[in-house]
Design a protein around this motif. Structure first.
Motif, PDB file in Angstrom:
ATOM      1  N   GLN A  57       0.812  -1.203   0.000  1.00 63.29           N
ATOM      2  CA  GLN A  57       0.000   0.000   0.000  1.00 63.29           C
ATOM      3  C   GLN A  57       0.857   1.269   0.000  1.00 63.29           C
ATOM      4  O   GLN A  57       0.383   2.330  -0.372  1.00 63.29           O
ATOM      5  CB  GLN A  57      -0.971   0.026   1.188  1.00 63.29           C
ATOM      6  CG  GLN A  57      -0.309   0.108   2.538  1.00 63.29           C
ATOM      7  CD  GLN A  57       0.067  -1.249   3.104  1.00 63.29           C
ATOM      8  OE1 GLN A  57       0.059  -2.247   2.424  1.00 63.29           O
ATOM      9  NE2 GLN A  57       0.408  -1.266   4.382  1.00 63.29           N
ATOM     10  N   CYS A  62      -4.894   3.769  -4.205  1.00 61.81           N
ATOM     11  CA  CYS A  62      -6.014   2.949  -3.742  1.00 61.81           C
ATOM     12  C   CYS A  62      -7.023   2.783  -4.873  1.00 61.81           C
ATOM     13  O   CYS A  62      -7.483   3.772  -5.445  1.00 61.81           O
ATOM     14  CB  CYS A  62      -6.682   3.591  -2.540  1.00 61.81           C
ATOM     15  SG  CYS A  62      -8.081   2.612  -1.934  1.00 61.81           S
ATOM     16  N   ARG A  75     -12.630   7.735   3.330  1.00 62.94           N
ATOM     17  CA  ARG A  75     -13.834   6.919   3.535  1.00 62.94           C
ATOM     18  C   ARG A  75     -14.776   7.057   2.351  1.00 62.94           C
ATOM     19  O   ARG A  75     -15.007   8.155   1.860  1.00 62.94           O
ATOM     20  CB  ARG A  75     -14.552   7.328   4.813  1.00 62.94           C
ATOM     21  CG  ARG A  75     -13.774   6.997   6.052  1.00 62.94           C
ATOM     22  CD  ARG A  75     -14.673   7.003   7.270  1.00 62.94           C
ATOM     23  NE  ARG A  75     -13.901   6.708   8.458  1.00 62.94           N
ATOM     24  CZ  ARG A  75     -13.599   5.486   8.861  1.00 62.94           C
ATOM     25  NH1 ARG A  75     -14.007   4.453   8.182  1.00 62.94           N
ATOM     26  NH2 ARG A  75     -12.888   5.299   9.950  1.00 62.94           N
ATOM     27  N   HIS A  79     -17.876   0.997   1.637  1.00 64.23           N
ATOM     28  CA  HIS A  79     -16.565   0.345   1.622  1.00 64.23           C
ATOM     29  C   HIS A  79     -15.972   0.395   3.025  1.00 64.23           C
ATOM     30  O   HIS A  79     -15.800   1.460   3.599  1.00 64.23           O
ATOM     31  CB  HIS A  79     -15.606   1.041   0.647  1.00 64.23           C
ATOM     32  CG  HIS A  79     -15.971   0.857  -0.779  1.00 64.23           C
ATOM     33  ND1 HIS A  79     -15.593  -0.252  -1.498  1.00 64.23           N
ATOM     34  CD2 HIS A  79     -16.689   1.639  -1.618  1.00 64.23           C
ATOM     35  CE1 HIS A  79     -16.064  -0.138  -2.728  1.00 64.23           C
ATOM     36  NE2 HIS A  79     -16.742   0.991  -2.818  1.00 64.23           N
ATOM     37  N   GLU A  80     -15.654  -0.770   3.550  1.00 62.74           N
ATOM     38  CA  GLU A  80     -15.052  -0.821   4.880  1.00 62.74           C
ATOM     39  C   GLU A  80     -13.572  -0.447   4.799  1.00 62.74           C
ATOM     40  O   GLU A  80     -12.947  -0.509   3.742  1.00 62.74           O
ATOM     41  CB  GLU A  80     -15.193  -2.209   5.495  1.00 62.74           C
ATOM     42  CG  GLU A  80     -14.356  -3.282   4.804  1.00 62.74           C
ATOM     43  CD  GLU A  80     -14.447  -4.614   5.488  1.00 62.74           C
ATOM     44  OE1 GLU A  80     -13.495  -4.945   6.211  1.00 62.74           O
ATOM     45  OE2 GLU A  80     -15.453  -5.297   5.301  1.00 62.74           O
ATOM     46  N   MET A  81     -13.061  -0.005   5.943  1.00 63.94           N
ATOM     47  CA  MET A  81     -11.642   0.313   6.039  1.00 63.94           C
ATOM     48  C   MET A  81     -11.050  -0.493   7.187  1.00 63.94           C
ATOM     49  O   MET A  81     -11.702  -0.720   8.194  1.00 63.94           O
ATOM     50  CB  MET A  81     -11.431   1.810   6.261  1.00 63.94           C
ATOM     51  CG  MET A  81     -11.810   2.637   5.033  1.00 63.94           C
ATOM     52  SD  MET A  81     -11.648   4.414   5.255  1.00 63.94           S
ATOM     53  CE  MET A  81      -9.900   4.609   5.456  1.00 63.94           C
ATOM     54  N   VAL A  82      -9.813  -0.922   7.015  1.00 61.23           N
ATOM     55  CA  VAL A  82      -9.094  -1.664   8.054  1.00 61.23           C
ATOM     56  C   VAL A  82      -7.796  -0.916   8.308  1.00 61.23           C
ATOM     57  O   VAL A  82      -7.007  -0.693   7.386  1.00 61.23           O
ATOM     58  CB  VAL A  82      -8.811  -3.114   7.602  1.00 61.23           C
ATOM     59  CG1 VAL A  82      -8.009  -3.847   8.649  1.00 61.23           C
ATOM     60  CG2 VAL A  82     -10.103  -3.838   7.273  1.00 61.23           C
ATOM     61  N   ASN A  83      -7.598  -0.522   9.561  1.00 56.26           N
ATOM     62  CA  ASN A  83      -6.400   0.246   9.934  1.00 56.26           C
ATOM     63  C   ASN A  83      -6.213   1.473   9.046  1.00 56.26           C
ATOM     64  O   ASN A  83      -5.099   1.788   8.617  1.00 56.26           O
ATOM     65  CB  ASN A  83      -5.144  -0.634   9.891  1.00 56.26           C
ATOM     66  CG  ASN A  83      -5.194  -1.747  10.899  1.00 56.26           C
ATOM     67  OD1 ASN A  83      -5.715  -1.569  12.000  1.00 56.26           O
ATOM     68  ND2 ASN A  83      -4.673  -2.895  10.544  1.00 56.26           N
ATOM     69  N   HIS A  86      -8.375   0.918   2.763  1.00 53.74           N
ATOM     70  CA  HIS A  86      -9.289  -0.024   2.133  1.00 53.74           C
ATOM     71  C   HIS A  86      -8.526  -1.333   1.914  1.00 53.74           C
ATOM     72  O   HIS A  86      -7.388  -1.299   1.428  1.00 53.74           O
ATOM     73  CB  HIS A  86      -9.796   0.521   0.790  1.00 53.74           C
ATOM     74  CG  HIS A  86     -10.675   1.712   0.966  1.00 53.74           C
ATOM     75  ND1 HIS A  86     -10.274   2.980   0.654  1.00 53.74           N
ATOM     76  CD2 HIS A  86     -11.938   1.804   1.448  1.00 53.74           C
ATOM     77  CE1 HIS A  86     -11.256   3.833   0.939  1.00 53.74           C
ATOM     78  NE2 HIS A  86     -12.276   3.137   1.411  1.00 53.74           N
ATOM     79  N   PRO A  87      -9.114  -2.468   2.278  1.00 55.76           N
ATOM     80  CA  PRO A  87      -8.421  -3.752   2.118  1.00 55.76           C
ATOM     81  C   PRO A  87      -7.963  -4.017   0.678  1.00 55.76           C
ATOM     82  O   PRO A  87      -6.951  -4.671   0.464  1.00 55.76           O
ATOM     83  CB  PRO A  87      -9.461  -4.780   2.572  1.00 55.76           C
ATOM     84  CG  PRO A  87     -10.417  -4.031   3.428  1.00 55.76           C
ATOM     85  CD  PRO A  87     -10.427  -2.620   2.897  1.00 55.76           C
ATOM     86  N   THR A  90      -4.337  -3.164  -0.107  1.00 50.92           N
ATOM     87  CA  THR A  90      -3.241  -3.958   0.459  1.00 50.92           C
ATOM     88  C   THR A  90      -3.144  -5.350  -0.145  1.00 50.92           C
ATOM     89  O   THR A  90      -2.200  -6.079   0.156  1.00 50.92           O
ATOM     90  CB  THR A  90      -3.411  -4.084   1.985  1.00 50.92           C
ATOM     91  OG1 THR A  90      -4.636  -4.744   2.263  1.00 50.92           O
ATOM     92  CG2 THR A  90      -3.399  -2.725   2.647  1.00 50.92           C
ATOM     93  N   ARG A  91      -4.090  -5.726  -0.978  1.00 54.12           N
ATOM     94  CA  ARG A  91      -4.067  -7.067  -1.591  1.00 54.12           C
ATOM     95  C   ARG A  91      -3.224  -7.075  -2.840  1.00 54.12           C
ATOM     96  O   ARG A  91      -3.248  -6.154  -3.632  1.00 54.12           O
ATOM     97  CB  ARG A  91      -5.484  -7.505  -1.960  1.00 54.12           C
ATOM     98  CG  ARG A  91      -6.282  -7.948  -0.798  1.00 54.12           C
ATOM     99  CD  ARG A  91      -7.580  -8.609  -1.266  1.00 54.12           C
ATOM    100  NE  ARG A  91      -8.577  -8.334  -0.249  1.00 54.12           N
ATOM    101  CZ  ARG A  91      -9.685  -7.679  -0.427  1.00 54.12           C
ATOM    102  NH1 ARG A  91     -10.007  -7.224  -1.620  1.00 54.12           N
ATOM    103  NH2 ARG A  91     -10.520  -7.475   0.545  1.00 54.12           N
TER     104      ARG A  91
END
Length: 92
Positions: A57, A62, A75, A79-83, A86-87, A90-91
């Motif tokens: 990331q 993004c 935001r 769409h959820e966010m982790v730390n 957006h997941p 990081t994938r």
């Protein structure tokens, strides 16, 4: 000669991570998404060989909110966010 047998391998891995990061930076500079894809392929190959690709990331935009490398995700409804990211960012 180093007494640490893993030192050479760690230097090589760090050099590889730096190279992949430079490819991502070139993709941003030239606005060429195919370079991001190539760098991702290299990172995926490294993962299959058991090597950590590093924090992806840090050097990619993004795909959800368009935040540029080095910027925090924004935001987005649905769409959820982790730390704070957006997941999808990081994938590999």
């Amino acid at each position: 000669m180093s007494l640490d047998p893993g030192a050479s391998a760690r230097r090589t891995l760090e050099r590889a991570r730096d190279t992949v990061q430079r490819i991502h930076q070139a993709a941003i500079r030239h606005r060429d998404p195919s370079l991001h894809e190539l760098a991702d392929q290299i990172s995926q190959i490294a993962l299959t060989l058991g090597h950590d690709a590093g924090a992806v990331q840090d050097w990619r935009p993004c795909p959800v909110c368009g935040a540029q490398p080095g910027s925090n995700c924004i935001r987005q409804p649905g769409h959820e966010m982790v730390n704070g990211m957006h997941p999808e960012r990081t994938r590999l």
